[in-house]
Write an enzyme that holds these catalytic residues in place. Sequence first.
Site, PDB file in Angstrom:
ATOM      1  N   ARG A 122     -23.605 -12.042  67.460  1.00 25.24           N
ATOM      2  CA  ARG A 122     -22.168 -11.970  67.731  1.00 25.24           C
ATOM      3  C   ARG A 122     -21.616 -13.367  68.001  1.00 25.24           C
ATOM      4  O   ARG A 122     -20.502 -13.706  67.601  1.00 25.24           O
ATOM      5  CB  ARG A 122     -21.882 -11.043  68.920  1.00 25.24           C
ATOM      6  CG  ARG A 122     -20.414 -11.096  69.373  1.00 25.24           C
ATOM      7  CD  ARG A 122     -20.054  -9.993  70.352  1.00 25.24           C
ATOM      8  NE  ARG A 122     -20.995  -9.848  71.428  1.00 25.24           N
ATOM      9  CZ  ARG A 122     -21.046 -10.622  72.537  1.00 25.24           C
ATOM     10  NH1 ARG A 122     -20.192 -11.638  72.663  1.00 25.24           N
ATOM     11  NH2 ARG A 122     -21.933 -10.397  73.470  1.00 25.24           N
TER      12      ARG A 122
ATOM     13  N   TYR B 206       3.636  -8.346  56.626  1.00 29.24           N
ATOM     14  CA  TYR B 206       2.752  -7.249  56.240  1.00 29.24           C
ATOM     15  C   TYR B 206       2.821  -6.117  57.268  1.00 29.24           C
ATOM     16  O   TYR B 206       2.898  -6.364  58.475  1.00 29.24           O
ATOM     17  CB  TYR B 206       1.324  -7.789  56.104  1.00 29.24           C
ATOM     18  CG  TYR B 206       0.244  -6.744  56.041  1.00 29.24           C
ATOM     19  CD1 TYR B 206       0.224  -5.794  55.022  1.00 29.24           C
ATOM     20  CD2 TYR B 206      -0.764  -6.711  56.993  1.00 29.24           C
ATOM     21  CE1 TYR B 206      -0.769  -4.826  54.962  1.00 29.24           C
ATOM     22  CE2 TYR B 206      -1.768  -5.756  56.942  1.00 29.24           C
ATOM     23  CZ  TYR B 206      -1.764  -4.816  55.926  1.00 29.24           C
ATOM     24  OH  TYR B 206      -2.748  -3.861  55.879  1.00 29.24           O
TER      25      TYR B 206
ATOM     26  N   ASP C 165      -0.138 -16.975  57.419  1.00 28.68           N
ATOM     27  CA  ASP C 165      -0.961 -16.071  56.617  1.00 28.68           C
ATOM     28  C   ASP C 165      -0.941 -16.604  55.182  1.00 28.68           C
ATOM     29  O   ASP C 165       0.083 -16.585  54.509  1.00 28.68           O
ATOM     30  CB  ASP C 165      -0.384 -14.649  56.677  1.00 28.68           C
ATOM     31  CG  ASP C 165      -1.258 -13.628  55.961  1.00 28.68           C
ATOM     32  OD1 ASP C 165      -1.931 -14.008  54.988  1.00 28.68           O
ATOM     33  OD2 ASP C 165      -1.246 -12.450  56.356  1.00 28.68           O
TER      34      ASP C 165
ATOM     35  N   LYS D  84      -9.081  -9.916  49.920  1.00 24.36           N
ATOM     36  CA  LYS D  84      -8.254 -10.035  48.729  1.00 24.36           C
ATOM     37  C   LYS D  84      -8.806 -11.096  47.762  1.00 24.36           C
ATOM     38  O   LYS D  84      -9.922 -10.975  47.286  1.00 24.36           O
ATOM     39  CB  LYS D  84      -6.813 -10.327  49.145  1.00 24.36           C
ATOM     40  CG  LYS D  84      -6.265  -9.440  50.281  1.00 24.36           C
ATOM     41  CD  LYS D  84      -6.321  -7.967  49.972  1.00 24.36           C
ATOM     42  CE  LYS D  84      -5.503  -7.111  50.937  1.00 24.36           C
ATOM     43  NZ  LYS D  84      -5.907  -7.142  52.349  1.00 24.36           N
TER      44      LYS D  84
END
Length: 423
Positions: A53, A105, A177, A202
């Site tokens: 982690r 978004y 973004d 994406k």
Amino acid sequence: MSRSQNDFDIETRLTSQSAFIDSATGAVNPPIHYSSTFHQHQFDQFGPYDYSRSGNPTRKVLEDMIANLEGGAKGFAFASGMAAISSAFMLLSAGDHVLISEDVYGGTFRMITQVLSRFKIEHTFVNMTDLSEVARSFQPNTKVVYVETPSNPLLHITDIEEVVRLAKAKNCFVFVDNTFMTPFLQRPLELGADIVIHSATKFLSGHSDVVAGLAVVKDEQLAEQLGYIQNAFGSILGVHDCWLLLRGMKTLGVRLKQSSQSANEIALRLQSHPLIEAVYYPGFTTHPGHSVHIRQSSGAGAVLSFSLPNQATTKLFVESLKIPVFAVSLGAVESILSYPATMSHAAMPKKEREKRGITDGLLRLSVGLENVDDLIKDIEQALLVASKIGSKILPSKIGSKILPSKIGSKILPSKIGEVTEHV
């Protein structure tokens, strides 16, 4: 004289990172370190890795690569784009205020309005293309200006350098973004932004097989803070997905070049079609913000949006297509058509969507790697079917009718074959 990695063009850096080569074996792909914990050789001194982690060698290759491509101090890999966005917002405290693009978004809209508000973090949606409105909207407690450019789904363009100038005068951070452009076409940190965020699901991944998020921080001190959040919040990207994402990113340059070229051709065809009410594409000189976009980016990208008259026409058009998949997401080798009203912006109330221009006839197309002529013919036959919505009987065959489409002075015919519903 040897050249450093940063001396090379981004296309070379996408494919030829020294970190890709395993130092132990010479393998040209980094190994996948499937280990949750790491043996410590000394009692009183830990090595660079202790628990996955907090850090993993495979994830570090990915994080170093995205930092290199964006020109930042440090990169971070998260379990999704929203995990990256949410973690960046975790840098805020109760009582802070965020200025955010009004056409953001839908998932980011939900995070801002439904989650951060519970922790007494305030927000104001602004038209980021209107710099005077941005300047008026700062409050004494504003800490972050959050930008999407091009925005999702109408591809509005924000002048990053000017927003940075306004934000720095108020001692605020700027988050951008950069999902639609990727560092291949746009690098916001070089324009003054503090954090750049990607839904790496994406274009960076490009194959519809990974859900991932990335963030790159410009400043070492801010990077340390986001690193603390990443470890504390724990929404890290698994090692196998890190490896898949690294593999996908190697072909980003050739994929985005081809898809962008095809998107431009399709946008031109749609613009001349009588059934299409509007086409939103930054490559058009008539697109609002075009001059800003070409100054801060090196291409128009592979995403465009367009509007049909109403929902019924849109439904018939979508169901008549054969090639694009009708799905959420974008940026893949296959063309993906989506309906923002019920997909990417479903979290946004209808009133808010319509106020932002996200109508019931709006579609967003992410252009893939299919033959562009096949895509154009498919789109044109579906538009022909959609134009017959007034007819009582939907024809099963359109024969060989010629559908002219003007680009400049040329008339480009395409033969329409059988129509079958796309599932």
